[in-house]
Design a protein around this motif. Structure first.
Motif, short mmCIF file in Angstrom:
data_model
loop_
_atom_site.label_atom_id
_atom_site.label_comp_id
_atom_site.label_asym_id
_atom_site.label_seq_id
_atom_site.Cartn_x
_atom_site.Cartn_y
_atom_site.Cartn_z
N GLY A 8 38.54 35.50 37.56
CA GLY A 8 38.47 36.16 36.38
C GLY A 8 37.07 36.18 35.48
N GLY A 9 36.17 35.73 36.27
CA GLY A 9 34.71 35.71 35.93
C GLY A 9 34.22 37.14 35.98
N GLY A 10 32.94 37.25 35.38
CA GLY A 10 32.41 38.66 35.71
C GLY A 10 31.36 38.73 34.44
N LEU A 11 30.71 39.94 34.48
CA LEU A 11 29.64 40.69 33.51
C LEU A 11 30.29 41.17 32.24
CD1 LEU A 11 26.76 40.80 32.56
CD2 LEU A 11 26.87 42.84 34.40
N GLY A 16 32.69 41.09 23.96
CA GLY A 16 33.91 41.55 24.78
C GLY A 16 34.78 40.44 25.14
N SER A 17 35.85 40.58 25.76
CA SER A 17 36.69 39.52 26.24
C SER A 17 36.92 39.47 27.72
CB SER A 17 38.07 39.79 25.76
OG SER A 17 38.05 39.83 24.33
N LEU A 18 37.38 38.20 28.18
CA LEU A 18 37.60 37.76 29.67
C LEU A 18 38.52 36.74 29.66
CD1 LEU A 18 34.02 37.11 31.25
CD2 LEU A 18 35.70 39.22 31.72
N ARG A 19 39.88 36.73 30.70
CA ARG A 19 40.57 35.88 30.75
C ARG A 19 40.51 35.24 32.09
NH1 ARG A 19 47.04 36.57 31.99
NH2 ARG A 19 47.68 34.88 30.91
N LEU A 20 40.12 33.89 31.90
CA LEU A 20 40.15 33.04 33.34
C LEU A 20 41.22 32.67 33.62
CD1 LEU A 20 36.67 31.04 32.48
CD2 LEU A 20 36.81 33.48 33.49
N SER A 21 41.59 32.47 35.00
CA SER A 21 42.80 31.80 35.32
C SER A 21 42.33 30.63 36.37
CB SER A 21 43.63 32.87 36.30
OG SER A 21 44.01 33.81 35.34
N CYS A 22 43.19 29.66 36.46
CA CYS A 22 43.11 28.66 37.06
C CYS A 22 44.23 28.23 37.89
CB CYS A 22 42.52 27.35 36.71
SG CYS A 22 42.67 25.63 37.53
N GLN A 119 31.73 32.46 37.55
CA GLN A 119 30.38 32.86 36.65
C GLN A 119 31.08 33.88 35.61
OE1 GLN A 119 27.09 31.80 36.84
NE2 GLN A 119 26.92 32.94 34.83
N VAL A 120 30.46 33.33 34.50
CA VAL A 120 30.77 34.22 33.27
C VAL A 120 29.40 34.75 32.72
CG1 VAL A 120 31.64 34.35 30.82
CG2 VAL A 120 32.92 33.46 32.60
N THR A 121 29.02 35.80 32.71
CA THR A 121 27.75 36.46 32.21
C THR A 121 27.98 37.30 30.97
OG1 THR A 121 26.71 36.23 34.31
CG2 THR A 121 25.50 37.39 32.92
N VAL A 122 27.30 36.97 30.04
CA VAL A 122 27.46 37.72 28.70
C VAL A 122 26.25 38.44 28.41
CG1 VAL A 122 28.40 37.96 26.27
CG2 VAL A 122 29.24 36.16 27.86
N SER A 123 26.10 39.71 28.30
CA SER A 123 24.88 40.47 28.09
C SER A 123 24.81 40.81 26.71
CB SER A 123 24.61 41.78 28.96
OG SER A 123 25.84 42.77 28.67
N SER A 124 23.57 40.78 26.02
CA SER A 124 23.29 41.28 24.51
C SER A 124 23.27 42.79 24.32
CB SER A 124 22.28 40.43 24.09
OG SER A 124 20.95 40.86 24.88
#
Length: 124
Positions: A8-11, A16-22, A119-124
């Motif tokens: 679920g990671g990404g750019l 914004g929002s992201l949902r990670l799963s394990c 990896q989670v990447t948050v751009s400004s």
């Protein structure tokens, strides 16, 4: 053998929002607390959130309170991390971890089982 696989990671842009799963295998997660940690480049791994075995008790790092939500679906052997209002400082590799206890904990040394990270990447 316990295996934990994050996804679920990404750019994403700031705000914004992201949902990670394990997804866990090798051992049911039903009786064990689960946690999310993160490690930014050049920094130590830090606690993000944890959830007790039944899901009724959760804890969060101050930096993510009010923005992130940890949850679990024991029937699916899966833990989630919903991340909203993301900020550039949330950029990191996010790891799922499992305890050998039912209680939550913020100390990474109390978690013997770890995933490989996403990896989670948050751009400004």
């Amino acid at each position: 053998q316990v295996q934990l696989v994050e996804s679920g990671g990404g750019l994403v842009q700031a705000g914004g929002s992201l949902r990670l799963s394990c997804a866990a295998s090798g051992r049911t997660i039903n009786m064990y607390a689960m946690g999310w940690f993160r490690q930014a480049s050049g920094k130590e791994r830090e606690f993000v959130a944890a959830i007790s075995w039944h899901g009724r008790s959760t804890s969060y790092a101050d930096a993510v309170k009010g923005r992130f939500t940890i949850s679990r679906d024991n029937a699916k052997n899966t833990v989630y991390l919903q991340m909203n209002s993301l900020k550039p400082e949330d950029t990191a590799v996010y790891y799922c971890a499992q305890r050998d206890s039912w209680a939550t904990a913020g100390d990474k040394n109390l978690y013997p089982y770890w995933g490989q990270g996403t990896q989670v990447t948050v751009s400004s």
